[in-house]
Write a protein that holds these residues in place. Sequence first.
Motif, PDB file in Angstrom:
ATOM      1  N   PHE A  66      12.799  -6.563   6.394  1.00 46.83           N
ATOM      2  CA  PHE A  66      13.105  -7.912   5.924  1.00 46.83           C
ATOM      3  C   PHE A  66      11.838  -8.667   5.549  1.00 46.83           C
ATOM      4  O   PHE A  66      11.908  -9.802   5.093  1.00 46.83           O
ATOM      5  N   CYS A  67      10.666  -8.058   5.735  1.00 46.52           N
ATOM      6  CA  CYS A  67       9.405  -8.622   5.256  1.00 46.52           C
ATOM      7  C   CYS A  67       9.293  -8.168   3.803  1.00 46.52           C
ATOM      8  O   CYS A  67       8.809  -7.085   3.504  1.00 46.52           O
ATOM      9  N   THR A  98      10.871   3.439  -3.607  1.00 45.43           N
ATOM     10  CA  THR A  98      10.077   3.651  -2.397  1.00 45.43           C
ATOM     11  C   THR A  98       9.694   2.331  -1.743  1.00 45.43           C
ATOM     12  O   THR A  98       9.836   2.155  -0.537  1.00 45.43           O
ATOM     13  N   THR A  99       9.213   1.368  -2.548  1.00 47.62           N
ATOM     14  CA  THR A  99       8.768   0.079  -2.013  1.00 47.62           C
ATOM     15  C   THR A  99       9.532  -1.099  -2.607  1.00 47.62           C
ATOM     16  O   THR A  99       9.348  -2.232  -2.177  1.00 47.62           O
ATOM     17  N   LEU A 126       7.105  -5.536   1.898  1.00 55.82           N
ATOM     18  CA  LEU A 126       5.696  -5.815   2.150  1.00 55.82           C
ATOM     19  C   LEU A 126       5.269  -5.389   3.545  1.00 55.82           C
ATOM     20  O   LEU A 126       6.046  -5.469   4.486  1.00 55.82           O
ATOM     21  N   ASP A 127       4.017  -4.968   3.660  1.00 56.68           N
ATOM     22  CA  ASP A 127       3.394  -4.751   4.950  1.00 56.68           C
ATOM     23  C   ASP A 127       3.046  -6.132   5.502  1.00 56.68           C
ATOM     24  O   ASP A 127       2.412  -6.936   4.808  1.00 56.68           O
ATOM     25  N   THR A 130      -0.936  -6.878   5.554  1.00 54.78           N
ATOM     26  CA  THR A 130      -1.712  -6.918   4.312  1.00 54.78           C
ATOM     27  C   THR A 130      -0.996  -7.628   3.161  1.00 54.78           C
ATOM     28  O   THR A 130      -1.624  -7.967   2.172  1.00 54.78           O
ATOM     29  N   LEU A 131       0.319  -7.784   3.293  1.00 52.23           N
ATOM     30  CA  LEU A 131       1.167  -8.330   2.231  1.00 52.23           C
ATOM     31  C   LEU A 131       1.109  -7.481   0.961  1.00 52.23           C
ATOM     32  O   LEU A 131       1.355  -7.970  -0.136  1.00 52.23           O
ATOM     33  N   ARG A 132       0.835  -6.203   1.121  1.00 51.44           N
ATOM     34  CA  ARG A 132       0.851  -5.233   0.036  1.00 51.44           C
ATOM     35  C   ARG A 132       2.166  -4.451   0.121  1.00 51.44           C
ATOM     36  O   ARG A 132       2.781  -4.370   1.176  1.00 51.44           O
TER      37      ARG A 132
END
Length: 152
Positions: A66-67, A98-99, A126-127, A130-132
């Motif tokens: 959910f991020c 995948t993402t 998102l991680d 890192t918000l990547r």
Amino acid sequence: MTAEAPAAPAVAYGRLVPVAVHFDDLDALGMLHNARYPLMVERAWTQHWRERGWGFDGDWTAAGDFCNAVKELRISYEAPVTSPGAYATHLWLERLGTTGLTYGFRFCSADGSVTYAHGTRVLVRLDAGTLRPAPWSERFRTVGRELLRPAD
């Protein structure tokens, strides 16, 4: 004795989630305000995922799948909603990568027979640190596959 809520009508793919339009959702012309459509779709998706164990309670790391962030939102309006009452949001997945993923949606009559608006929304997982972009969990992908729209 408690009456059970009526089951949502069946759709060929995805899920039909009941939503309510209130008087204060209407604009000065008595139509559902254009900004309310995406809000109601968001609430329907949130309900759908919460029922399956996902949600956000203030901790991005604990939020896991959910991020995520919206990358794109497209919506087309087909017919005005001119009164409060019971409606539905038809939800499905167009693509599960995948993402990222692409949600499809229709804002429609409660039985799904009349479409008032439709569109897509692209999300990126998102991680939290890192918000990547980060991969969806296998559990999320398994549950998400149930909503994939069949190829035409």
